[in-house]
Design a protein around this motif. Sequence first.
Motif, PDB file in Angstrom:
ATOM      1  N   ASP A  35       0.877  -1.156   0.000  1.00 45.68           N
ATOM      2  CA  ASP A  35       0.000   0.000   0.000  1.00 45.68           C
ATOM      3  C   ASP A  35       0.924   1.218   0.000  1.00 45.68           C
ATOM      4  N   LEU A  36       1.132   1.816  -1.141  1.00 43.13           N
ATOM      5  CA  LEU A  36       2.167   2.840  -1.357  1.00 43.13           C
ATOM      6  C   LEU A  36       3.501   2.285  -0.830  1.00 43.13           C
ATOM      7  N   PHE A  37       4.084   2.877   0.236  1.00 45.44           N
ATOM      8  CA  PHE A  37       5.426   2.435   0.637  1.00 45.44           C
ATOM      9  C   PHE A  37       5.420   1.360   1.730  1.00 45.44           C
ATOM     10  N   SER A  38       4.232   0.923   2.154  1.00 44.15           N
ATOM     11  CA  SER A  38       4.161   0.062   3.343  1.00 44.15           C
ATOM     12  C   SER A  38       4.986  -1.223   3.227  1.00 44.15           C
ATOM     13  N   GLY A  39       5.130  -1.771   2.027  1.00 46.98           N
ATOM     14  CA  GLY A  39       5.849  -3.040   1.876  1.00 46.98           C
ATOM     15  C   GLY A  39       7.267  -2.867   1.349  1.00 46.98           C
ATOM     16  N   LEU A  40       7.792  -1.647   1.421  1.00 46.88           N
ATOM     17  CA  LEU A  40       9.071  -1.366   0.755  1.00 46.88           C
ATOM     18  C   LEU A  40      10.147  -0.876   1.716  1.00 46.88           C
ATOM     19  N   ALA A  41       9.987  -1.234   2.991  1.00 45.82           N
ATOM     20  CA  ALA A  41      10.880  -0.699   4.022  1.00 45.82           C
ATOM     21  C   ALA A  41      12.352  -0.749   3.622  1.00 45.82           C
ATOM     22  N   ARG A  42      13.005   0.377   3.786  1.00 45.40           N
ATOM     23  CA  ARG A  42      14.459   0.529   3.584  1.00 45.40           C
ATOM     24  C   ARG A  42      14.944   0.249   2.160  1.00 45.40           C
ATOM     25  N   ARG A  43      14.050   0.075   1.209  1.00 44.82           N
ATOM     26  CA  ARG A  43      14.521  -0.125  -0.168  1.00 44.82           C
ATOM     27  C   ARG A  43      14.878   1.236  -0.770  1.00 44.82           C
ATOM     28  N   LYS A  44      15.853   1.266  -1.665  1.00 51.04           N
ATOM     29  CA  LYS A  44      16.232   2.507  -2.365  1.00 51.04           C
ATOM     30  C   LYS A  44      16.197   2.267  -3.869  1.00 51.04           C
ATOM     31  N   PHE A  45      15.682   3.230  -4.575  1.00 49.19           N
ATOM     32  CA  PHE A  45      15.567   3.135  -6.039  1.00 49.19           C
ATOM     33  C   PHE A  45      16.211   4.349  -6.698  1.00 49.19           C
ATOM     34  N   ASP A  46      16.683   4.148  -7.919  1.00 44.23           N
ATOM     35  CA  ASP A  46      17.226   5.285  -8.684  1.00 44.23           C
ATOM     36  C   ASP A  46      16.089   6.160  -9.197  1.00 44.23           C
ATOM     37  N   ALA A  47      14.932   5.553  -9.383  1.00 37.97           N
ATOM     38  CA  ALA A  47      13.776   6.343  -9.828  1.00 37.97           C
ATOM     39  C   ALA A  47      12.485   5.677  -9.383  1.00 37.97           C
ATOM     40  N   VAL A  48      11.504   6.504  -9.091  1.00 35.51           N
ATOM     41  CA  VAL A  48      10.146   6.011  -8.807  1.00 35.51           C
ATOM     42  C   VAL A  48       9.245   6.558  -9.906  1.00 35.51           C
ATOM     43  N   VAL A  49       8.479   5.656 -10.498  1.00 35.30           N
ATOM     44  CA  VAL A  49       7.545   6.012 -11.568  1.00 35.30           C
ATOM     45  C   VAL A  49       6.151   5.705 -11.057  1.00 35.30           C
ATOM     46  N   CYS A  50       5.207   6.594 -11.326  1.00 39.99           N
ATOM     47  CA  CYS A  50       3.875   6.315 -10.822  1.00 39.99           C
ATOM     48  C   CYS A  50       2.786   6.987 -11.652  1.00 39.99           C
ATOM     49  N   ASN A  51       1.796   6.187 -12.024  1.00 41.90           N
ATOM     50  CA  ASN A  51       0.559   6.712 -12.599  1.00 41.90           C
ATOM     51  C   ASN A  51      -0.506   6.489 -11.528  1.00 41.90           C
ATOM     52  N   PRO A  52      -0.606   7.432 -10.590  1.00 44.76           N
ATOM     53  CA  PRO A  52      -1.493   7.188  -9.440  1.00 44.76           C
ATOM     54  C   PRO A  52      -2.949   7.462  -9.806  1.00 44.76           C
ATOM     55  N   PRO A  53      -3.878   7.096  -8.926  1.00 44.94           N
ATOM     56  CA  PRO A  53      -5.259   7.522  -9.157  1.00 44.94           C
ATOM     57  C   PRO A  53      -5.297   9.054  -9.066  1.00 44.94           C
ATOM     58  N   TYR A  54      -5.831   9.729 -10.075  1.00 46.45           N
ATOM     59  CA  TYR A  54      -5.813  11.203 -10.010  1.00 46.45           C
ATOM     60  C   TYR A  54      -7.097  11.880 -10.475  1.00 46.45           C
ATOM     61  N   VAL A  55      -8.141  11.104 -10.757  1.00 53.14           N
ATOM     62  CA  VAL A  55      -9.395  11.739 -11.176  1.00 53.14           C
ATOM     63  C   VAL A  55     -10.083  12.309  -9.926  1.00 53.14           C
ATOM     64  N   LYS A  56     -10.575  13.558 -10.042  1.00 53.25           N
ATOM     65  CA  LYS A  56     -11.283  14.165  -8.901  1.00 53.25           C
ATOM     66  C   LYS A  56     -12.559  13.369  -8.640  1.00 53.25           C
ATOM     67  N   THR A  57     -12.845  13.073  -7.376  1.00 51.12           N
ATOM     68  CA  THR A  57     -14.011  12.247  -7.049  1.00 51.12           C
ATOM     69  C   THR A  57     -15.281  12.793  -7.714  1.00 51.12           C
ATOM     70  N   GLY A  58     -15.445  14.097  -7.675  1.00 56.34           N
ATOM     71  CA  GLY A  58     -16.655  14.710  -8.233  1.00 56.34           C
ATOM     72  C   GLY A  58     -16.710  14.688  -9.751  1.00 56.34           C
ATOM     73  N   GLU A  59     -15.620  14.296 -10.393  1.00 52.85           N
ATOM     74  CA  GLU A  59     -15.603  14.308 -11.871  1.00 52.85           C
ATOM     75  C   GLU A  59     -15.532  12.910 -12.475  1.00 52.85           C
ATOM     76  N   ILE A  60     -15.691  11.886 -11.612  1.00 53.75           N
ATOM     77  CA  ILE A  60     -15.610  10.520 -12.117  1.00 53.75           C
ATOM     78  C   ILE A  60     -16.733  10.277 -13.131  1.00 53.75           C
ATOM     79  N   GLY A  61     -16.361   9.869 -14.318  1.00 60.43           N
ATOM     80  CA  GLY A  61     -17.349   9.573 -15.357  1.00 60.43           C
ATOM     81  C   GLY A  61     -17.786  10.788 -16.153  1.00 60.43           C
ATOM     82  N   LYS A  62     -17.273  11.966 -15.762  1.00 58.72           N
ATOM     83  CA  LYS A  62     -17.692  13.197 -16.454  1.00 58.72           C
ATOM     84  C   LYS A  62     -17.140  13.238 -17.882  1.00 58.72           C
TER      85      LYS A  62
END
Length: 211
Positions: A100-127
């Motif tokens: 759940d986001l970083f919960s399972g990644l303790a102490r890991r280090k990455f050169d890059a983090v890439v993310c397409n997160p949920p970003y639709v505004k709740t009030g605009e879902i399906g608009k």
Amino acid sequence: MTAPLAYRFGGAFFCELPFYVNKHVLIPRFDTEVLVETVIQNCKIKSKILDMCTGSGCIATVLALHDLFVTASDVSRSALRVARKNAKLHDVKTEFVKSDLFSGLARRKFDAVVCNPPYVKTGEIGKWDKNILHEPRIAFDGGPDGLDFYRKIIGQVSEYLTNNGQIFFEIDREQGKAVENLLRERNFCDIKIVKDKQGLSRVVHARKRIL
Ligand code: GLN
């Protein structure tokens, strides 16, 4: 309303490659290809990349095919099953972590983090896009202003990045400034907003400042 063709067919194309999809994952969007291109242009081969909120694993798989070492995470076990299947289909060695986001990644280090997160505004879902009503809500509901996940991720990501590590986000065309400000508040530098071929802001890219 009938389910989107990709769900009925069980597959979709992304970066000209086929991927399995089912109702547990967001259908890959053409819009996301610019995120993948930006990562490939800015990361040296063999860099360690975390693809957070991997969903179908389409981003992770294409990056792995470009000689990057990819760890892919998702909160959904059902999504991870699809992502694993896609890695197998393309014969890449992605590591998968239920997190759940970083919960399972303790102490890991990455050169890059890439993310397409949920970003639709709740009030605009399906608009704008009715198809989205068939897709898993956790994959696109970004809260009242669409920024919930950017806030959470930007608040913690530095701990998981190597010095000079990079962050790449897909964004909605109107979120560029807001995400840029969140990154600036957390001391990120070299913040760039990348536009797609239609001139719409699609990606925000930044670097962890070396303190
Ligand atoms: N691009 C999707 C849409 O606009 C949303 C994807 C997301 O929230 N990550 O329908």
